[in-house]
Scaffold this motif. Structure first.
Motif, PDB file in Angstrom:
ATOM      1  N   ALA A  61       0.821  -1.208   0.000  1.00 38.85           N
ATOM      2  CA  ALA A  61       0.000   0.000   0.000  1.00 38.85           C
ATOM      3  C   ALA A  61       0.856   1.259   0.000  1.00 38.85           C
ATOM      4  CB  ALA A  61      -0.918   0.010   1.215  1.00 38.85           C
ATOM      5  N   LEU A  62       2.023   1.203   0.680  1.00 35.70           N
ATOM      6  CA  LEU A  62       2.889   2.367   0.801  1.00 35.70           C
ATOM      7  C   LEU A  62       4.287   2.051   0.293  1.00 35.70           C
ATOM      8  CD1 LEU A  62       2.142   3.730   4.424  1.00 35.70           C
ATOM      9  CD2 LEU A  62       0.981   4.319   2.280  1.00 35.70           C
ATOM     10  N   GLU A  63       5.059   3.111   0.130  1.00 41.04           N
ATOM     11  CA  GLU A  63       6.491   2.971  -0.130  1.00 41.04           C
ATOM     12  C   GLU A  63       7.204   4.138   0.532  1.00 41.04           C
ATOM     13  OE1 GLU A  63       7.037   3.041  -4.324  1.00 41.04           O
ATOM     14  OE2 GLU A  63       6.502   5.148  -4.553  1.00 41.04           O
ATOM     15  N   GLN A  64       8.468   3.897   0.869  1.00 44.80           N
ATOM     16  CA  GLN A  64       9.262   4.963   1.458  1.00 44.80           C
ATOM     17  C   GLN A  64       9.693   5.922   0.359  1.00 44.80           C
ATOM     18  OE1 GLN A  64      12.565   3.644   3.912  1.00 44.80           O
ATOM     19  NE2 GLN A  64      13.713   5.493   3.347  1.00 44.80           N
ATOM     20  N   VAL A  65       9.635   7.209   0.646  1.00 48.93           N
ATOM     21  CA  VAL A  65      10.043   8.202  -0.345  1.00 48.93           C
ATOM     22  C   VAL A  65      11.554   8.135  -0.519  1.00 48.93           C
ATOM     23  CG1 VAL A  65      10.127  10.662  -0.902  1.00 48.93           C
ATOM     24  CG2 VAL A  65       8.095   9.694   0.226  1.00 48.93           C
ATOM     25  N   PRO A  66      12.048   7.908  -1.730  1.00 48.57           N
ATOM     26  CA  PRO A  66      13.495   7.834  -1.958  1.00 48.57           C
ATOM     27  C   PRO A  66      14.201   9.105  -1.495  1.00 48.57           C
ATOM     28  CG  PRO A  66      12.284   7.107  -3.893  1.00 48.57           C
ATOM     29  CD  PRO A  66      11.283   7.683  -2.968  1.00 48.57           C
TER      30      PRO A  66
END
Length: 454
Positions: free
Chosen positions: A435-440
């Motif tokens: 559902a989410l991902e860490q912002v690079p």
């Protein structure tokens, strides 16, 4: 009068509403005198809205049939302005909407502490589905008690003086709270003994067994193994009920202890996941004992179900207080009982006036829905549900539907989760679920998260 133009959607929503204790629809053919009675009844009950220009064409089906011009409502308003002048209590405005013919007259009535009377001097109240005139001195006195104009706590009783001057309860109080005087002169100085008779407040606070004089001034506790809307005798656990008697402070502490015990005793079965904040139970039970109407011969009832706790106390909400303006509204039916309880060494109302606010905030902190307050025919019902608010993940996703990113700190503020580690685990689970991902480019301590791109 103020004129408002509402949207067609808002007009349709208005017509879809059901008449209840807080709203009434009337035809433009209603006589001003009849409208006066209705405004009086709303003001003497819980307030609400009267909409003139809506006809009931069949059971529960309403149509917009307003005045041809806004000015055509003036005859009704002019009659009402005499007994009910335009103010924060009584507001008059007209409504129109595209696609709907004519103008409605909306009269908004706030609940008041004063008795609202018509031009003729009559007062009315709302019944289940009717308007009733207050006809007798007894009915007027009951309305004054209900509105908080007078309080039954000041009435004198037939109790012997020693019931409050020589009780164990008053002895404890004098030792713990006063330490410098005898009970009798102090009770007289506080007007708890009037004309050589103890008042209701004195008996409630300082008699060891107030129920000898006030038979229904106690708390009944029930435990139902059920989630049904109404408790049934066959669902009573062991067929038992518990009667909590004694002075006000003994009732509060005893009821909180019994309620907590009953909730704890069934964990591991059908209440395995149920947990209520102790502050909520304590404050709502305290509130019921302090603010109940002691002129009504009925007990406070605490009902423990599998999914909720109900606390019902005798007497409608006093003064300007309604279910709509709680928990912030402040008005005490029994000011003496409230003030005196605060003097006890183990005062149950340490923060006077903050009880319900504390109860609501405690539920919010545990991520449970806030208590629900309603008025029954003769009392106030508070329902404490074991019903969680939206899950933390749902709240995070809703936030990200309107914002690009979210941090751990922002997520904790939104979800009322105090632990940074717990919130980090929640966000990590959402990443694992896709559902989410860490912002690079964001680093530890300043991680930002966003919805995962497809």
């Amino acid at each position: 009068m103020k004129h408002l133009t509402i949207t067609a959607k808002e007009a349709s929503a208005l017509l879809a509403r059901t008449e209840d204790h807080y709203i009434d629809f009337k035809s433009i053919a209603i006589k001003p005198a009849s409208l006066e009675k209705l405004v009086s009844a709303f003001g003497n009950s819980s307030g609400g809205e009267i909409i003139v220009g809506i006809d009931e064409v069949s059971k529960g089906l309403f149509e917009w049939r307003g005045f041809a011009r806004s000015e055509d409502a003036n005859d009704h308003v002019h009659v009402l302005l005499g007994p009910f002048p335009d103010s924060d209590t009584f507001k008059y405005e007209t409504l129109s909407a595209d696609g709907f013919e004519g103008n409605l007259l909306r009269i908004t009535v706030a609940k008041t502490r004063a008795i609202c009377r018509t031009t003729s001097g009559d007062a009315y109240v709302r019944g289940a589905a009717s308007v009733k005139r207050v006809e007798t001195a007894e009915q007027t006195a009951a309305l004054e008690l209900q509105k908080g104009i007078s309080s039954h706590e000041d009435a004198t009783t037939k109790a012997p003086l020693e019931m409050v001057t020589d009780s164990l309860q008053v002895t404890e109080f004098v030792v713990d709270a006063l330490t410098f005087t005898e009970a009798d002169p102090w009770l007289r100085s506080q007007l708890l003994i009037v004309e050589n008779r103890p008042t209701v407040a004195a008996v409630v606070l300082f008699a060891d067994e107030p129920q000898i004089v006030l038979p229904k001034a106690s708390i009944m506790v029930y435990r139902y193994a059920s989630r049904d809307p109404v408790g049934r005798r066959e669902d009573l656990v062991s067929g038992q009920t518990w009667n909590i008697e004694g002075s006000a402070i003994k009732q509060i502490h005893g009821c909180v202890a019994k309620t907590t015990e009953l909730i704890e005793s069934v964990k591991g079965t059908n209440l395995q996941d149920v947990s209520y904040p102790p502050e909520t139970l304590h404050e709502i039970i305290t509130n019921a004992v302090i603010h109940r109407d002691y002129s009504i011969a009925d007990n406070i009832h605490v009902r423990i179900f599998d999914d909720r706790v109900e606390v019902e106390s005798p007497g409608l909400l006093p003064g300007h207080v309604t279910p709509r303006n709680l928990p912030g509204a402040r008005f005490s039916r029994n000011e003496t009982i409230e003030r005196m309880l605060h003097k006890f060494a183990d005062a149950p109302n340490k923060n006077v006036g903050e009880g319900l606010i504390t109860a609501f905030e405690a539920m919010k902190a545990m991520r449970l829905t806030p208590p629900e307050v309603t008025e029954t025919e003769n009392g106030v019902l508070v329902i404490i549900k074991h019903e969680p608010l939206d899950s933390p993940s749902t709240i995070v996703l809703r936030y990200l539907s309107e914002h690009d990113t979210i941090t751990n700190r922002e997520a904790r503020e939104l979800t009322n989760i105090q632990s940074e580690g717990r919130m980090r685990r929640t966000l990590g689970a959402m990443i694992a679920q896709g559902a989410l991902e860490q912002v690079p480019g964001t680093t530890k301590g300043g991680y930002k998260y966003r919805l995962k791109s497809n």
